[in-house]
Scaffold this active site. Sequence first.
Site, PDB file in Angstrom:
ATOM      1  N   THR A   1      -0.233  -0.590  -4.334  1.00 30.59           N
ATOM      2  CA  THR A   1       1.161  -1.027  -4.285  1.00 30.59           C
ATOM      3  C   THR A   1       1.455  -1.538  -2.889  1.00 30.59           C
ATOM      4  O   THR A   1       1.047  -0.940  -1.896  1.00 30.59           O
ATOM      5  CB  THR A   1       2.113   0.132  -4.633  1.00 30.59           C
ATOM      6  OG1 THR A   1       1.810   0.605  -5.944  1.00 30.59           O
ATOM      7  CG2 THR A   1       3.562  -0.338  -4.607  1.00 30.59           C
TER       8      THR A   1
ATOM      9  N   LEU B   1       3.455   4.837  -0.802  1.00 31.65           N
ATOM     10  CA  LEU B   1       3.119   3.728  -1.683  1.00 31.65           C
ATOM     11  C   LEU B   1       1.657   3.890  -2.055  1.00 31.65           C
ATOM     12  O   LEU B   1       0.824   4.175  -1.195  1.00 31.65           O
ATOM     13  CB  LEU B   1       3.339   2.380  -0.987  1.00 31.65           C
ATOM     14  CG  LEU B   1       4.791   1.933  -0.771  1.00 31.65           C
ATOM     15  CD1 LEU B   1       4.831   0.594  -0.051  1.00 31.65           C
ATOM     16  CD2 LEU B   1       5.549   1.853  -2.079  1.00 31.65           C
ATOM     17  N   ASP B   2       1.344   3.711  -3.336  1.00 30.13           N
ATOM     18  CA  ASP B   2      -0.026   3.865  -3.807  1.00 30.13           C
ATOM     19  C   ASP B   2      -0.954   2.845  -3.139  1.00 30.13           C
ATOM     20  O   ASP B   2      -0.505   1.841  -2.581  1.00 30.13           O
ATOM     21  CB  ASP B   2      -0.091   3.682  -5.329  1.00 30.13           C
ATOM     22  CG  ASP B   2       0.690   4.752  -6.070  1.00 30.13           C
ATOM     23  OD1 ASP B   2       0.846   5.853  -5.516  1.00 30.13           O
ATOM     24  OD2 ASP B   2       1.133   4.480  -7.200  1.00 30.13           O
ATOM     25  N   LEU B   3      -2.241   3.108  -3.268  1.00 31.01           N
ATOM     26  CA  LEU B   3      -3.266   2.225  -2.712  1.00 31.01           C
ATOM     27  C   LEU B   3      -3.034   0.770  -3.104  1.00 31.01           C
ATOM     28  O   LEU B   3      -3.113  -0.136  -2.268  1.00 31.01           O
ATOM     29  CB  LEU B   3      -4.645   2.689  -3.199  1.00 31.01           C
ATOM     30  CG  LEU B   3      -5.842   1.819  -2.808  1.00 31.01           C
ATOM     31  CD1 LEU B   3      -6.120   1.943  -1.321  1.00 31.01           C
ATOM     32  CD2 LEU B   3      -7.080   2.229  -3.619  1.00 31.01           C
TER      33      LEU B   3
END
Length: 251
Positions: free
Chosen positions: A118, A114-116
């Site tokens: 998200t 998961l992105d920073l």
Amino acid sequence: MAQDQKPEGERIAKLLARAGVASRREVERMIADGRVSLHGKVLETPATIIPSLRGVSVDGKPVGKADRTRLFAFHKPTGLITAERDPRGRPTIYAALRNALPRDAGRVMPVGRLDLNTEGLLLLTNDGELKRAMELPASGIPRTYRARTFGEITQDRLESLIEGITIDGVRYGRIDANMERRTGRNQWIELAITEGKNREIRRVLEHLGLQVSRLIRTGYGPFAIGDLPRGQAVEIPKQQVERFRSGLKRR
């Protein structure tokens, strides 16, 4: 040995993946780099068949026996990197997991990323083989999200994503997108994907002219975030994990 008699045991790469050392593919790279030994002798092939991990070392350190497969659901907050360490010094999920996971969890690896910025459901497992199977697009496991966006969009435009879309030469497969609710030019959109390419949801929505102010992963296959508090983790029951794994094998 008779011609039709097979050696007892399993491939060492498979056993090391199950023991949580790394995914099977990563283990194969480690063997190619000469990092894995059996009874003091450096291995040259991941096809080596062994009955157990007794005598196996990685980077000179003995490997313990493979634990049972465990799967945890973690509610990742925004602002955390999905990695063990970050060269830029940003906080990682493992800082939060020290307090969120039970003490006997052992080494766990994230299933996907998961992105920073998200948040939401991040699955973690000690089984590299299961991790790899769940990440493969060929497994067709749906990932579900809720996105808070700003801009003009219609349900018809969202439904066109079911055929996939190409953006800057990158092909994104089927996306099932539905308007959840709208207030003026702000709306919540529910989306389901099966590929999980890097920043896929954000790139597709931004391509449609929308600004994404919040992105939450709510589900990964049959596993949902539910009411799990942010920053907390819970172990998924063994029976549920085995049932899911059996379904993966049938695929």
